[in-house]
Design a protein around this motif. Structure first.
Motif, PDB file in Angstrom:
ATOM      1  N   TRP A 168       0.836  -1.207   0.000  1.00 23.15           N
ATOM      2  CA  TRP A 168       0.000   0.000   0.000  1.00 23.15           C
ATOM      3  C   TRP A 168       0.868   1.253   0.000  1.00 23.15           C
ATOM      4  O   TRP A 168       0.596   2.216  -0.719  1.00 23.15           O
ATOM      5  CB  TRP A 168      -0.916  -0.015   1.221  1.00 23.15           C
ATOM      6  CG  TRP A 168      -1.788   1.209   1.304  1.00 23.15           C
ATOM      7  CD1 TRP A 168      -2.959   1.438   0.658  1.00 23.15           C
ATOM      8  CD2 TRP A 168      -1.524   2.389   2.083  1.00 23.15           C
ATOM      9  NE1 TRP A 168      -3.458   2.672   0.977  1.00 23.15           N
ATOM     10  CE2 TRP A 168      -2.599   3.288   1.853  1.00 23.15           C
ATOM     11  CE3 TRP A 168      -0.505   2.763   2.953  1.00 23.15           C
ATOM     12  CZ2 TRP A 168      -2.671   4.536   2.460  1.00 23.15           C
ATOM     13  CZ3 TRP A 168      -0.566   4.015   3.557  1.00 23.15           C
ATOM     14  CH2 TRP A 168      -1.641   4.872   3.304  1.00 23.15           C
ATOM     15  N   LEU A 169       1.920   1.256   0.812  1.00 21.80           N
ATOM     16  CA  LEU A 169       2.815   2.404   0.857  1.00 21.80           C
ATOM     17  C   LEU A 169       3.504   2.625  -0.490  1.00 21.80           C
ATOM     18  O   LEU A 169       3.636   3.767  -0.957  1.00 21.80           O
ATOM     19  CB  LEU A 169       3.881   2.193   1.943  1.00 21.80           C
ATOM     20  CG  LEU A 169       3.398   2.244   3.397  1.00 21.80           C
ATOM     21  CD1 LEU A 169       4.509   1.808   4.333  1.00 21.80           C
ATOM     22  CD2 LEU A 169       2.901   3.637   3.758  1.00 21.80           C
ATOM     23  N   VAL A 170       3.927   1.534  -1.120  1.00 19.45           N
ATOM     24  CA  VAL A 170       4.608   1.628  -2.414  1.00 19.45           C
ATOM     25  C   VAL A 170       3.678   2.192  -3.483  1.00 19.45           C
ATOM     26  O   VAL A 170       4.091   2.982  -4.338  1.00 19.45           O
ATOM     27  CB  VAL A 170       5.158   0.256  -2.834  1.00 19.45           C
ATOM     28  CG1 VAL A 170       5.609   0.253  -4.288  1.00 19.45           C
ATOM     29  CG2 VAL A 170       6.314  -0.144  -1.927  1.00 19.45           C
ATOM     30  N   ASP A 171       2.408   1.789  -3.452  1.00 16.12           N
ATOM     31  CA  ASP A 171       1.446   2.283  -4.432  1.00 16.12           C
ATOM     32  C   ASP A 171       1.005   3.710  -4.124  1.00 16.12           C
ATOM     33  O   ASP A 171       0.680   4.471  -5.037  1.00 16.12           O
ATOM     34  CB  ASP A 171       0.211   1.375  -4.470  1.00 16.12           C
ATOM     35  CG  ASP A 171       0.490   0.043  -5.137  1.00 16.12           C
ATOM     36  OD1 ASP A 171       1.450  -0.037  -5.927  1.00 16.12           O
ATOM     37  OD2 ASP A 171      -0.256  -0.926  -4.873  1.00 16.12           O
ATOM     38  N   ARG A 172       0.993   4.079  -2.873  1.00 20.19           N
ATOM     39  CA  ARG A 172       0.466   5.381  -2.472  1.00 20.19           C
ATOM     40  C   ARG A 172       1.521   6.491  -2.556  1.00 20.19           C
ATOM     41  O   ARG A 172       1.214   7.636  -2.898  1.00 20.19           O
ATOM     42  CB  ARG A 172      -0.073   5.299  -1.032  1.00 20.19           C
ATOM     43  CG  ARG A 172      -0.624   6.614  -0.483  1.00 20.19           C
ATOM     44  CD  ARG A 172      -1.846   7.065  -1.255  1.00 20.19           C
ATOM     45  NE  ARG A 172      -2.339   8.347  -0.755  1.00 20.19           N
ATOM     46  CZ  ARG A 172      -1.878   9.538  -1.117  1.00 20.19           C
ATOM     47  NH1 ARG A 172      -0.871   9.619  -1.992  1.00 20.19           N
ATOM     48  NH2 ARG A 172      -2.399  10.648  -0.627  1.00 20.19           N
ATOM     49  N   TYR A 173       2.774   6.148  -2.238  1.00 20.56           N
ATOM     50  CA  TYR A 173       3.814   7.168  -2.176  1.00 20.56           C
ATOM     51  C   TYR A 173       4.941   6.860  -3.160  1.00 20.56           C
ATOM     52  O   TYR A 173       4.930   5.839  -3.839  1.00 20.56           O
ATOM     53  CB  TYR A 173       4.356   7.268  -0.748  1.00 20.56           C
ATOM     54  CG  TYR A 173       3.296   7.634   0.266  1.00 20.56           C
ATOM     55  CD1 TYR A 173       2.819   8.936   0.358  1.00 20.56           C
ATOM     56  CD2 TYR A 173       2.756   6.665   1.108  1.00 20.56           C
ATOM     57  CE1 TYR A 173       1.836   9.272   1.275  1.00 20.56           C
ATOM     58  CE2 TYR A 173       1.763   6.987   2.025  1.00 20.56           C
ATOM     59  CZ  TYR A 173       1.302   8.297   2.102  1.00 20.56           C
ATOM     60  OH  TYR A 173       0.322   8.626   3.004  1.00 20.56           O
ATOM     61  N   ASN A 174       5.913   7.743  -3.200  1.00 18.17           N
ATOM     62  CA  ASN A 174       7.057   7.576  -4.092  1.00 18.17           C
ATOM     63  C   ASN A 174       7.791   6.280  -3.771  1.00 18.17           C
ATOM     64  O   ASN A 174       8.212   6.044  -2.638  1.00 18.17           O
ATOM     65  CB  ASN A 174       7.992   8.781  -3.919  1.00 18.17           C
ATOM     66  CG  ASN A 174       9.140   8.761  -4.889  1.00 18.17           C
ATOM     67  OD1 ASN A 174      10.020   7.920  -4.789  1.00 18.17           O
ATOM     68  ND2 ASN A 174       9.134   9.710  -5.817  1.00 18.17           N
TER      69      ASN A 174
END
Length: 427
Positions: A304-310
């Motif tokens: 989720w973090l990878v898809d949401r942020y840089n």
């Protein structure tokens, strides 16, 4: 004129249905292969130490396994490129099963040379377990690639946690049928890898990579020839240039390679370190199980973090996390302290692998994707082999604490590598 009722394209419906089926099949196969991978990791170094009577060579099994995964990564990547993921992944797991049987035969015969050859072949299962994550991303929407990769990785958690905790029961079973105790977990590894190969060969249809190529070639395909450096890039799809592709492959490969080297080095010698301080196989199995859980269980959040942020910003977090793992591991030899250290080690590796996979998948077009991914995994396997070889030598010469601290400091190389890659990519 309104566009609210525009129908969904047929290829989009096909892609979504096939992606759901692909993830289900991959999840089942990864649960099985996770058990096979974890079983061998738990006792491989102890088996070699027992047969060779030397701590200095206890890191050799891990090195041989990861070296074998070098050849397997090339083979699985090339087969997948030409014949699809189904054939490539199934063949890799089958080779892992053959290697497991070879380890058992070598242990029964007491032949160290056979053991090393068998561990080399066993490494094919390790490479295939990692390459399966790419299959989860083939049909995924670019802004959901991190979550698709994480779904495949987290499926390994169940097998990865169960496998090490079956070390004692499988050892007892092995002893009951006149097989050396430490070879027992390879009974589980062989059966698990063989079942994973069967699941993929029978049910991974349609093949995700071959279908992705077919859909990408359609005139209406909206993702053909594009790459996404960031999931939240407001400018949308950008053309794939050679500079951008090289930058993505370099960044993703460096992040995953350094994380793999540090993780393998510290993980490999932890059971030996625990054994030397009076902890039994059950305690080592528990610590390795926690480690493997930390490698895969955080994947949904990481995705989720990878898809949401840089992506590169998240990747940079891998280095400090691995440094923290090394510091904790070097500070004591209690089971609780080592469990915390190995959990941090797994988390740091997870951050590196999920982000690196997404970065590379974004950068490389479908026409050469599987081949390039296989070559990247060769680099990762070489890094792991280096860590495995060096770990035993460092511990024999200077002790486990120095290995742990040194590995953590080395992991900080991820940060400048990511910053440099961001600069080259203009982001």
């Amino acid at each position: 004129m309104t566009t609210a009722c525009v129908p969904v394209r047929i290829e989009d419906e096909t892609r979504e249905r096939a992606q759901r089926r692909t993830l289900i099949v991959l999840v089942v196969a990864q649960v099985l292969s996770g058990a096979g991978l974890a079983a061998g990791v738990t006792v491989g170094s102890l088996l070699a130490q027992d047969m060779l009577g030397s701590t200095g060579l206890a890191g050799l099994p891990s090195a041989l396994g990861t070296a074998g995964s070098v050849l397997a990564a090339v083979a699985v990547g090339r087969v997948s490129q030409t014949r699809g993921r189904r054939v490539g992944l199934a063949a890799g797991y089958l080779a892992g099963a053959v290697g497991s049987a070879g380890v058992i035969a070598a242990a029964v015969a007491g032949n160290a040379a056979w053991l090393f050859v068998a561990l080399f072949v066993y490494g094919a299962g390790m490479a295939t377990n990692l390459q399966a994550r790419y299959a989860g991303a083939d049909l995924a929407d670019p802004v959901r690639r991190g979550r698709a990769v994480s779904t495949v990785l987290v499926a390994t958690t169940l097998g990865g946690v169960v496998g090490p905790n079956l070390s004692a029961p499988t050892g007892d079973l092995a002893r009951a049928v006149a097989i050396p105790y430490l070879a027992g977990p390879f009974l589980l590894a062989g059966a698990a890898y063989a079942l994973a190969a069967l699941v993929l060969a029978v049910w991974l249809r349609p093949d995700p990579l071959l279908l992705a190529r077919t859909l990408d070639a359609l005139p209406t395909s909206s993702t053909s020839g594009t790459a996404y450096g960031r999931a939240d890039d407001a400018s949308g799809p950008q053309p794939v240039g050679q500079k951008r592709e090289r930058s993505g492959v370099l960044a993703g490969g460096l992040v995953m390679g350094v994380a793999q080297l540090v993780m393998v080095a510290i993980m490999t010698m932890t059971p030996v370190h625990m054994h030397d301080h009076g902890h039994g196989a059950a305690a080592s199995g528990l610590v390795i199980a926690i480690h493997l859980g930390a490698m895969y269980l955080p994947s949904p959040l990481t995705g989720w973090l990878v898809d949401r942020y840089n992506r590169l910003a998240i990747a940079a977090g891998s280095g400090p996390t691995l440094l923290a793992a090394g510091i904790v591991a070097a500070s004591g030899d209690s089971i609780a302290r080592l469990a915390i250290a190995l959990a941090l080690l797994g988390l740091g590796w997870n951050l590196g692998l999920v982000t690196g996979t997404a970065i590379i998948t974004d950068a490389v077009p479908l026409a050469t994707r599987a081949k390039t991914q296989g070559l990247v995994d060769v680099f990762i396997a070489i890094a792991g082999a280096t860590g495995g070889i060096a770990s035993g030598l460092v511990v024999a010469a200077a002790g486990y604490p120095l290995l742990a601290i040194g590995g953590g400091v080395l992991a900080l190389a991820i940060v400048p590598a990511v910053i440099g890659a961001a600069g080259r990519r203009g982001g």
